[in-house]
Scaffold this motif. Structure first.
Motif, mmCIF file in Angstrom:
data_model
loop_
_atom_site.group_PDB
_atom_site.id
_atom_site.type_symbol
_atom_site.label_atom_id
_atom_site.label_comp_id
_atom_site.label_asym_id
_atom_site.label_seq_id
_atom_site.Cartn_x
_atom_site.Cartn_y
_atom_site.Cartn_z
ATOM 1 N N GLN A 1 7.276 5.568 1.120
ATOM 2 C CA GLN A 1 6.538 6.777 0.757
ATOM 3 C C GLN A 1 5.410 6.380 -0.176
ATOM 4 O O GLN A 1 5.650 5.794 -1.236
ATOM 5 C CB GLN A 1 7.462 7.780 0.077
ATOM 6 N N MET A 2 4.193 6.692 0.223
ATOM 7 C CA MET A 2 3.018 6.307 -0.548
ATOM 8 C C MET A 2 2.294 7.556 -1.030
ATOM 9 O O MET A 2 1.805 8.342 -0.214
ATOM 10 C CB MET A 2 2.083 5.440 0.301
ATOM 11 N N ASN A 3 2.251 7.733 -2.329
ATOM 12 C CA ASN A 3 1.573 8.876 -2.940
ATOM 13 C C ASN A 3 0.390 8.403 -3.774
ATOM 14 O O ASN A 3 0.289 7.221 -4.119
ATOM 15 C CB ASN A 3 2.545 9.644 -3.821
ATOM 16 N N SER A 4 -0.492 9.329 -4.092
ATOM 17 C CA SER A 4 -1.672 9.026 -4.924
ATOM 18 C C SER A 4 -2.403 7.794 -4.406
ATOM 19 O O SER A 4 -2.746 6.876 -5.166
ATOM 20 C CB SER A 4 -1.245 8.811 -6.385
ATOM 21 N N LEU A 5 -2.657 7.796 -3.129
ATOM 22 C CA LEU A 5 -3.276 6.625 -2.502
ATOM 23 C C LEU A 5 -4.697 6.405 -3.014
ATOM 24 O O LEU A 5 -5.427 7.352 -3.326
ATOM 25 C CB LEU A 5 -3.275 6.787 -0.986
ATOM 26 N N LYS A 6 -5.040 5.120 -3.088
ATOM 27 C CA LYS A 6 -6.355 4.710 -3.566
ATOM 28 C C LYS A 6 -7.057 3.895 -2.475
ATOM 29 O O LYS A 6 -6.382 3.299 -1.626
ATOM 30 C CB LYS A 6 -6.199 3.830 -4.816
ATOM 31 N N PRO A 7 -8.369 3.837 -2.497
ATOM 32 C CA PRO A 7 -9.078 3.021 -1.496
ATOM 33 C C PRO A 7 -8.592 1.567 -1.475
ATOM 34 O O PRO A 7 -8.565 0.964 -0.397
ATOM 35 C CB PRO A 7 -10.539 3.125 -1.940
ATOM 36 N N GLU A 8 -8.203 1.040 -2.607
ATOM 37 C CA GLU A 8 -7.726 -0.343 -2.645
ATOM 38 C C GLU A 8 -6.350 -0.534 -2.002
ATOM 39 O O GLU A 8 -5.888 -1.667 -1.859
ATOM 40 C CB GLU A 8 -7.699 -0.880 -4.086
ATOM 41 N N ASP A 9 -5.712 0.547 -1.589
ATOM 42 C CA ASP A 9 -4.466 0.450 -0.836
ATOM 43 C C ASP A 9 -4.721 0.222 0.652
ATOM 44 O O ASP A 9 -3.785 0.002 1.417
ATOM 45 C CB ASP A 9 -3.632 1.729 -1.007
ATOM 46 N N THR A 10 -5.982 0.269 1.059
ATOM 47 C CA THR A 10 -6.333 0.060 2.456
ATOM 48 C C THR A 10 -5.932 -1.343 2.906
ATOM 49 O O THR A 10 -6.309 -2.341 2.285
ATOM 50 C CB THR A 10 -7.845 0.257 2.660
ATOM 51 N N ALA A 11 -5.136 -1.405 3.970
ATOM 52 C CA ALA A 11 -4.620 -2.681 4.466
ATOM 53 C C ALA A 11 -3.773 -2.421 5.708
ATOM 54 O O ALA A 11 -3.462 -1.276 6.027
ATOM 55 C CB ALA A 11 -3.768 -3.379 3.407
ATOM 56 N N VAL A 12 -3.411 -3.494 6.369
ATOM 57 C CA VAL A 12 -2.358 -3.432 7.382
ATOM 58 C C VAL A 12 -1.029 -3.639 6.662
ATOM 59 O O VAL A 12 -0.883 -4.607 5.903
ATOM 60 C CB VAL A 12 -2.551 -4.495 8.475
ATOM 61 N N TYR A 13 -0.113 -2.728 6.876
ATOM 62 C CA TYR A 13 1.187 -2.780 6.212
ATOM 63 C C TYR A 13 2.232 -3.303 7.191
ATOM 64 O O TYR A 13 2.330 -2.834 8.329
ATOM 65 C CB TYR A 13 1.574 -1.391 5.699
ATOM 66 N N TYR A 14 3.025 -4.250 6.714
ATOM 67 C CA TYR A 14 4.062 -4.880 7.515
ATOM 68 C C TYR A 14 5.429 -4.662 6.885
ATOM 69 O O TYR A 14 5.581 -4.781 5.667
ATOM 70 C CB TYR A 14 3.826 -6.386 7.613
ATOM 71 N N CYS A 15 6.412 -4.374 7.723
ATOM 72 C CA CYS A 15 7.784 -4.398 7.242
ATOM 73 C C CYS A 15 8.395 -5.736 7.627
ATOM 74 O O CYS A 15 7.974 -6.370 8.601
ATOM 75 C CB CYS A 15 8.595 -3.242 7.790
ATOM 76 N N ALA A 16 9.382 -6.142 6.855
ATOM 77 C CA ALA A 16 9.999 -7.444 7.074
ATOM 78 C C ALA A 16 11.462 -7.405 6.675
ATOM 79 O O ALA A 16 11.859 -6.614 5.814
ATOM 80 C CB ALA A 16 9.266 -8.518 6.263
ATOM 81 N N ALA A 17 12.235 -8.274 7.309
ATOM 82 C CA ALA A 17 13.664 -8.379 7.026
ATOM 83 C C ALA A 17 13.994 -9.809 6.628
ATOM 84 O O ALA A 17 13.480 -10.758 7.224
ATOM 85 C CB ALA A 17 14.476 -7.974 8.249
ATOM 86 N N GLY A 18 14.844 -9.944 5.622
ATOM 87 C CA GLY A 18 15.224 -11.272 5.162
ATOM 88 C C GLY A 18 16.619 -11.287 4.588
ATOM 89 O O GLY A 18 17.279 -10.251 4.507
ATOM 90 N N ILE A 19 17.043 -12.475 4.177
ATOM 91 C CA ILE A 19 18.375 -12.621 3.608
ATOM 92 C C ILE A 19 18.335 -12.649 2.088
ATOM 93 O O ILE A 19 18.992 -11.832 1.434
ATOM 94 C CB ILE A 19 19.086 -13.877 4.165
ATOM 95 N N PRO A 20 17.565 -13.538 1.455
ATOM 96 C CA PRO A 20 17.498 -13.501 -0.009
ATOM 97 C C PRO A 20 16.664 -12.318 -0.481
ATOM 98 O O PRO A 20 15.739 -11.877 0.200
ATOM 99 C CB PRO A 20 16.810 -14.822 -0.378
#
Length: 121
Positions: A81-100
């Motif tokens: 959930q992303m609130n109060s978004l700013k222009p500097e938040d502009t990007a491609v967002y990736y989800c990822a899964a890991g063990i540590p």
């Protein structure tokens, strides 16, 4: 595990978006889940992470207090959930899964395809 991110889009500064990442496979609850982002010309950076049970979370300083990571192990989905978004938040967002549990991209062995978030000023 296979990951499918969605929910990106174009939003004005100050607005909100909720990203979702759906996982396939039976072992979703055994993975730490993270969100990362990459802006043009920049390295991929950590945004947020959540522990297997969802009881522990961690955020980059730039998003703390504005973004919230959560997960539903029954539905095998992690949210950002992303609130109060700013222009500097502009990007491609990736989800990822890991063990540590951690914030470094090499700790995560599985990645989604990314979803574009654009914040206009």
């Amino acid at each position: 595990v296979q990951l499918q991110a969605s929910g990106g889009g174009l939003v004005q500064a100050g607005g909100s978006l909720r990203l979702s990442c759906a996982a396939s496979g039976r072992t979703f609850s055994t993975y730490v889940m993270g969100w990362f982002r990459q802006a043009p010309g920049k390295e991929r950076e950590f945004v947020a992470a959540i522990s297997r049970s969802g009881t522990s979370t961690d955020y980059a300083g730039s998003v703390k207090g504005r973004f919230t990571i959560s997960r539903d192990n029954t539905k095998k989905v992690v949210y950002l959930q992303m609130n109060s978004l700013k222009p500097e938040d502009t990007a491609v967002y990736y989800c990822a899964a890991g063990i540590p549990y951690g914030s470094h991209p090499p700790l995560y062995g599985y990645w989604g395809q990314g979803t574009q978030v654009t914040v206009s000023s």
